[in-house]
Design an enzyme around this catalytic site. Structure first.
Site, PDB file in Angstrom:
ATOM      1  N   SER A 125      50.141   9.475  61.208  1.00  0.00           N
ATOM      2  CA  SER A 125      49.184   9.499  62.316  1.00  0.00           C
ATOM      3  C   SER A 125      49.921   9.534  63.646  1.00  0.00           C
ATOM      4  CB  SER A 125      48.334   8.227  62.228  1.00  0.00           C
ATOM      5  OG  SER A 125      47.639   8.003  63.426  1.00  0.00           O
ATOM      6  N   TYR A 149      47.756  -1.487  62.021  1.00  0.00           N
ATOM      7  CA  TYR A 149      47.514  -0.235  61.285  1.00  0.00           C
ATOM      8  C   TYR A 149      48.651   0.752  61.547  1.00  0.00           C
ATOM      9  CZ  TYR A 149      45.883   4.522  60.566  1.00  0.00           C
ATOM     10  OH  TYR A 149      45.815   5.840  60.197  1.00  0.00           O
ATOM     11  N   LYS A 153      51.779   2.576  59.084  1.00  0.00           N
ATOM     12  CA  LYS A 153      52.152   4.000  58.984  1.00  0.00           C
ATOM     13  C   LYS A 153      53.642   4.173  59.273  1.00  0.00           C
ATOM     14  CE  LYS A 153      48.264   5.801  57.848  1.00  0.00           C
ATOM     15  NZ  LYS A 153      48.105   6.345  56.498  1.00  0.00           N
TER      16      LYS A 153
HETATM   17  P1  NAD Z   1      38.948   7.460  54.407  1.00  0.00           P
HETATM   18  O1  NAD Z   1      38.758   5.988  54.479  1.00  0.00           O
HETATM   19  O2  NAD Z   1      37.750   8.322  54.479  1.00  0.00           O
HETATM   20  O3  NAD Z   1      39.756   7.833  53.081  1.00  0.00           O
HETATM   21  C1  NAD Z   1      40.724   6.989  52.519  1.00  0.00           C
HETATM   22  C2  NAD Z   1      40.407   6.846  51.033  1.00  0.00           C
HETATM   23  O4  NAD Z   1      41.382   5.997  50.432  1.00  0.00           O
HETATM   24  C3  NAD Z   1      39.039   6.233  50.774  1.00  0.00           C
HETATM   25  O5  NAD Z   1      38.337   7.051  49.861  1.00  0.00           O
HETATM   26  C4  NAD Z   1      39.350   4.859  50.180  1.00  0.00           C
HETATM   27  O6  NAD Z   1      38.363   4.456  49.246  1.00  0.00           O
HETATM   28  C5  NAD Z   1      40.710   5.115  49.543  1.00  0.00           C
HETATM   29  N1  NAD Z   1      41.570   3.931  49.411  1.00  0.00           N
HETATM   30  C6  NAD Z   1      41.892   3.029  50.361  1.00  0.00           C
HETATM   31  N2  NAD Z   1      42.729   2.099  49.871  1.00  0.00           N
HETATM   32  C7  NAD Z   1      42.954   2.434  48.562  1.00  0.00           C
HETATM   33  C8  NAD Z   1      43.717   1.859  47.512  1.00  0.00           C
HETATM   34  N3  NAD Z   1      44.416   0.736  47.690  1.00  0.00           N
HETATM   35  N4  NAD Z   1      43.710   2.450  46.311  1.00  0.00           N
HETATM   36  C9  NAD Z   1      42.992   3.565  46.101  1.00  0.00           C
HETATM   37  N5  NAD Z   1      42.239   4.161  47.046  1.00  0.00           N
HETATM   38  C10 NAD Z   1      42.216   3.590  48.274  1.00  0.00           C
HETATM   39  O7  NAD Z   1      40.003   7.850  55.551  1.00  0.00           O
HETATM   40  P2  NAD Z   1      40.446   9.292  56.076  1.00  0.00           P
HETATM   41  O8  NAD Z   1      39.956   9.435  57.466  1.00  0.00           O
HETATM   42  O9  NAD Z   1      40.128  10.330  55.070  1.00  0.00           O
HETATM   43  O10 NAD Z   1      42.013   9.064  56.164  1.00  0.00           O
HETATM   44  C11 NAD Z   1      42.894   9.503  55.141  1.00  0.00           C
HETATM   45  C12 NAD Z   1      44.309   9.133  55.531  1.00  0.00           C
HETATM   46  O11 NAD Z   1      44.635   9.745  56.773  1.00  0.00           O
HETATM   47  C13 NAD Z   1      44.517   7.620  55.742  1.00  0.00           C
HETATM   48  O12 NAD Z   1      45.791   7.287  55.232  1.00  0.00           O
HETATM   49  C14 NAD Z   1      44.487   7.464  57.245  1.00  0.00           C
HETATM   50  O13 NAD Z   1      45.241   6.370  57.658  1.00  0.00           O
HETATM   51  C15 NAD Z   1      45.112   8.779  57.676  1.00  0.00           C
HETATM   52  N6  NAD Z   1      44.714   9.183  59.041  1.00  0.00           N
HETATM   53  C16 NAD Z   1      43.396   9.258  59.355  1.00  0.00           C
HETATM   54  C17 NAD Z   1      43.018   9.614  60.643  1.00  0.00           C
HETATM   55  C18 NAD Z   1      41.564   9.668  61.044  1.00  0.00           C
HETATM   56  O14 NAD Z   1      41.284   9.600  62.242  1.00  0.00           O
HETATM   57  N7  NAD Z   1      40.627   9.799  60.132  1.00  0.00           N
HETATM   58  C19 NAD Z   1      44.003   9.914  61.597  1.00  0.00           C
HETATM   59  C20 NAD Z   1      45.337   9.839  61.224  1.00  0.00           C
HETATM   60  C21 NAD Z   1      45.686   9.473  59.925  1.00  0.00           C
HETATM   61  C1  WQD Z   2      38.709   8.765  71.077  1.00  0.00           C
HETATM   62  C2  WQD Z   2      38.363   8.570  72.546  1.00  0.00           C
HETATM   63  C3  WQD Z   2      37.970   6.275  73.179  1.00  0.00           C
HETATM   64  C4  WQD Z   2      34.355   5.687  70.835  1.00  0.00           C
HETATM   65  C5  WQD Z   2      41.930   6.651  66.461  1.00  0.00           C
HETATM   66  C6  WQD Z   2      43.024   5.753  65.952  1.00  0.00           C
HETATM   67  C7  WQD Z   2      44.257   6.559  65.695  1.00  0.00           C
HETATM   68  C8  WQD Z   2      43.954   7.733  64.771  1.00  0.00           C
HETATM   69  C9  WQD Z   2      42.833   8.553  65.301  1.00  0.00           C
HETATM   70  C10 WQD Z   2      44.209   7.078  62.477  1.00  0.00           C
HETATM   71  C11 WQD Z   2      39.062   7.345  73.162  1.00  0.00           C
HETATM   72  C12 WQD Z   2      36.714   7.113  73.352  1.00  0.00           C
HETATM   73  C13 WQD Z   2      35.478   6.255  71.412  1.00  0.00           C
HETATM   74  C14 WQD Z   2      33.258   5.324  71.668  1.00  0.00           C
HETATM   75  C15 WQD Z   2      34.463   6.166  73.569  1.00  0.00           C
HETATM   76  N1  WQD Z   2      43.497   7.283  63.478  1.00  0.00           N
HETATM   77  N2  WQD Z   2      35.526   6.494  72.760  1.00  0.00           N
HETATM   78  N3  WQD Z   2      33.348   5.586  73.005  1.00  0.00           N
HETATM   79  O1  WQD Z   2      41.318   5.803  69.454  1.00  0.00           O
HETATM   80  O2  WQD Z   2      42.103   8.176  69.918  1.00  0.00           O
HETATM   81  O3  WQD Z   2      42.347   7.242  67.670  1.00  0.00           O
HETATM   82  O4  WQD Z   2      41.698   7.692  65.530  1.00  0.00           O
HETATM   83  O5  WQD Z   2      45.385   7.170  62.354  1.00  0.00           O
HETATM   84  O6  WQD Z   2      45.199   5.702  65.129  1.00  0.00           O
HETATM   85  O7  WQD Z   2      43.297   4.751  66.941  1.00  0.00           O
HETATM   86  O8  WQD Z   2      40.083   7.804  68.461  1.00  0.00           O
HETATM   87  O9  WQD Z   2      37.745   8.452  68.171  1.00  0.00           O
HETATM   88  O10 WQD Z   2      38.301   6.006  68.449  1.00  0.00           O
HETATM   89  O11 WQD Z   2      38.522   7.524  70.393  1.00  0.00           O
HETATM   90  O12 WQD Z   2      34.504   6.372  74.786  1.00  0.00           O
HETATM   91  O13 WQD Z   2      32.243   4.787  71.212  1.00  0.00           O
HETATM   92  O14 WQD Z   2      36.959   8.309  72.657  1.00  0.00           O
HETATM   93  O15 WQD Z   2      38.114   5.376  74.229  1.00  0.00           O
HETATM   94  O16 WQD Z   2      39.389   7.695  74.471  1.00  0.00           O
HETATM   95  P1  WQD Z   2      41.485   7.189  68.997  1.00  0.00           P
HETATM   96  P2  WQD Z   2      38.596   7.420  68.788  1.00  0.00           P
END
Ligand code: NAD
Ligand code: WQD
Length: 336
Positions: A125, A149, A153
């Protein structure tokens, strides 16, 4: 390299990756504990692609069950999406996050070693960059997590670097996602957060559908052109396709590679609200609220390494992200 074991494949990004994998001709086994997802997502992946995939309900912390899944499926590659991802919750419950994300990954890597599986694509991330000093962010920008979190990562990234150093025959791709949004254009799969969403786009769609009264904009006094924070939103289908490119690259490029997956274009919160109105016709009632703790004013990627090395660039624009998020929300007002 045809058998791909997908951890967390029932989740938001993993389910979109499953669609792309099946469409590209891979065989897929999903491992998921369903802590933040439902098997309906996988049924719909089958519906979209017309292809079947296997599923085993398994927690990464259950090493014996995981090993059995590897024995049965015999994967060539692992795509590792499973993890907990709520920043606020990770501050409240850091040990839950370290146990689930870090210990879960240690188990996965152990089982990979035992099973002779050497190829891995890992969901990292942009959070590993913390609050960036310079923009756009390159893969060589300084690292530093600002919450538990993000620290999980970063810890996993360091762990992967050490494993690859000890095992030169391993091929590992670390993909640092920026802000994934949107849904599959079919409207069949998308983001299905439990309770009130933390993230901007799902919050906007819940307001648009009438489930939440208004959006709180977390601060309009940042040092940005309109005062609201800037992020690099990326369509989840583009993101999923980046995984296929990374998987293909593993076959030819041994060792550890790290790539940003973003568009390189930042949008402010106000620009996203305006984009949503333009793409969907929906006005989003909002109010300006105070800043949210931990928000950086601006975060966006330099995605040029992924373009050069993976032949990958994002294709969908902000309007498509909004239109697809809205289609998913409208077709599935209650989620799955
Ligand atoms: P999500 O929660 O929709 O998907 C994650 C899945 O992993 C879920 O289905 C959950 O049930 C499963 N899971 C969690 N812990 C587990 C475990 N111990 N064993 C088996 N299954 C488990 O999240 P997502 O948005 O699809 O994110 C996927 C990956 O991408 C995550 O690692 C997250 O940290 C990373 N990521 C997400 C974002 C985002 O904004 N969505 C951004 C950057 C990185
Ligand atoms: C986006 C923008 C908020 C909600 C997160 C995780 C990051 C990564 C991606 C996993 C920001 C603003 C949001 C609301 C708002 N995930 N906002 N009102 O914080 O950039 O990133 O997701 O790895 O680790 O921190 O994403 O969608 O929460 O926010 O004004 O109700 O929207 O302040 O500027 P963020 P977000």
């Amino acid at each position: 390299m045809k058998n791909v074991l997908v951890t967390g494949g029932a989740g938001y990004i993993g389910s979109h990756a499953c669609v792309e994998l099946l469409e590209a001709g891979y065989r897929v086994l999903v491992i998921d504990n369903l802590s933040n997802s439902k098997t309906d997502a996988l049924e719909r992946v089958g519906g979209i692609t017309g292809k079947s995939l296997d599923f085993i309900r398994c927690d990464l912390l259950d090493r014996d069950k995981l090993r059995k899944a590897f024995d049965v499926f015999r994967p060539d590659t692992v795509m590792h999406f499973a993890g907990l991802k709520a920043v606020g919750e990770s501050v409240e419950k850091p040990l839950l996050y370290y146990r689930n994300n870090v210990s879960g990954t240690v188990n996965l890597l152990d089982v990979m070693v035992d099973s002779g599986v050497r190829n891995l694509v890992f969901s990292s991330s942009c959070t590993v960059y913390g609050e960036p000093d310079t923009l756009p962010i390159t893969e060589d920008s300084p690292l530093g997590a600002v919450n538990p979190y993000g620290q999980t990562k970063l810890t996993i990234e360091y762990m992967l670097r050490d494993v690859v150093a000890s095992r030169p025959d391993w091929n590992v791709s670390v993909l640092r996602y920026f802000n994934p949004v949107g849904a599959h254009p079919s409207g069949e799969i998308g983001e299905d957060p439990l309770g009130i969403p933390n993230n901007l786009m799902p919050y906007i769609t819940k307001v648009a559908v009438g489930e939440l009264p208004e959006l709180s904009v977390w601060g309009d006094d940042y040092d940005t052109p309109d005062g609201t924070c800037i992020r690099d939103y990326i369509h989840v289908v583009d993101l999923a396709r980046g995984h296929i490119k990374a998987l293909q690259k593993l076959a030819t490029d041994p060792g550890l590679m790290v790539h940003n997956l973003g568009t390189g274009r930042g949008y402010s919160v106000k620009e996203v609200i305006a984009g949503f109105r333009r793409a969907t016709g929906q006005d989003i009632p909002c109010r300006i609220a105070g800043r949210r703790a931990g928000d950086a004013p601006a975060v966006y990627a330099d995605p040029s390494r992924a373009a050069a090395e993976l032949s990958w660039t994002a294709e969908f624009d902000l309007d498509a992200m909004c239109a697809d998020a809205w289609r998913w929300q409208q077709k599935n007002p209650e989620g799955y």
